[in-house]
Design an enzyme around this catalytic site. Sequence first.
Site, short mmCIF file in Angstrom:
data_model
loop_
_atom_site.label_atom_id
_atom_site.label_comp_id
_atom_site.label_asym_id
_atom_site.label_seq_id
_atom_site.Cartn_x
_atom_site.Cartn_y
_atom_site.Cartn_z
N ALA A 235 0.86 -1.19 0.00
CA ALA A 235 0.00 0.00 0.00
C ALA A 235 0.89 1.23 0.00
CB ALA A 235 -0.89 0.01 1.24
N LYS A 236 0.31 2.38 -0.23
CA LYS A 236 1.02 3.65 -0.09
C LYS A 236 -0.03 4.72 0.12
CE LYS A 236 5.32 5.12 -0.36
NZ LYS A 236 6.54 4.35 -0.04
#
Length: 418
Positions: free
Chosen positions: A102-103
Amino acid sequence: MASTLLENVQHYFDRAADKLGLDETTRKALSEPDRLVVVKLPMRVNGELKVFQGYRVQHNNARGPYKGGLRYHPSVELDEVTALAALMTWKCSLLNIPYGGAKGGIACEPWALSQEELETLSRLYIRALMPNIGPLVDVPAPDVNTDEKIMGWMVDEASTIAGRSMAPLLTGKPIALGGSLGRRESTGFGVAVVALAALKKLGIDKTKATAAVQGFGKVGCWAAMRLHKEGVKVVAVSDISGGLYRKEGLDIKALYDYVQTSPRHLIAGYEEPGIQAISNEELLTLDVDVVIPAALENQIDETVAKKMRCKIVSEGANGPTTPEGDAVLESRGIIAIPDILANAGGVTVSYFEWVQNLQGLAWSFDEVISKLDTMMVSCLNEVWDLADELKTNLRTAGFVLAIKRVLEAMKLRSGVLK
Ligand code: NAD
């Protein structure tokens, strides 16, 4: 026009997918993000109402909770966050860490906000994200312009909302709030350790080797410190203020101490007998054994790659080499240790932090670094062997291994993928 990070990541993914013979639909199932979260963050700045936009891209969680940093920068937008989230999926899989990718981040100018405004914005962001994150759901961490202080505010906000300790929700926290020893050094140390392992494979004695490091920030300074400690002669470093070269090798510890006490934490003004100023391009094309790009993306393009004289590039930054640059390095026999492997030390120690929090343990610095070194070197060996077997470069071999593991997990979880 230069390609975007998303296009570059897709290019590397497709190269590996070709090797694996994946069809279009399987590629789509693997490369598209699971969930895009965009949140509205209204707050007053200097009394004036502003509406900030926050993002969290959850790319893939087949192998475990989503994991990835939070970036505060005006250029934060969905495509870039998506590319960085995908890189996290491949990075965690490659290191065999039980996380997905994720980011996230907020489009803002953090330097234009007061400390109180920064704290309010950070708390608003975590509040807005609470329905979508959790210690076994999605575990954020610091990235560009975010740090342990911000993680501290976020863990406090989440714990207040949940009514219990939420320490394992975030990594990169201050030690007093459950952070891990060695987290600060981890990314740079990892970049150095894989470079040292590659030198060994090439039969080069580390005490006779030379290195140049672009960027002397959170990654570059610890990469240089580790190489220096291991006996490698670090002859050049640079930062936003310019580059320094010293044929006999720089005293990296003295330079580190200088940067800590200099007003803007820059290398400019550092003195040693025989030191010379060099440009960024001169640094990257020096006749050294190892080059570490640890500053920005797209530094090694086709033109620079044609002029490089090193044997090994260990990628500290995310995306420092363009696909065209990568092809030139490969054709010239220069070994590029890809970002998804070389700079994975940070997420590896983030994982150690999460494990310690979930178990209520606190490991020593030496324990953390020795586990980190073991994981980084064994991953390099695995990727090196696969690259030999597939007759490809380390980047493609790394993506092949990472994609294979994610695909296996997706197939085991659902009969949809055959
Ligand atoms: P940082 O802001 O601490 O350091 C960046 C360094 O690059 C600074 O020394 C800066 O002066 C220098 N720099 C900026 N522009 C430059 C230029 N034009 N020429 C030369 N030097 C320049 O950032 P960081 O945390 O060290 O991150 C560096 C890179 O590593 C980024 O691509 C980041 O995404 C990546 N990365 C960081 C981590 C981490 O744990 N911090 C983990 C994985 C990847």
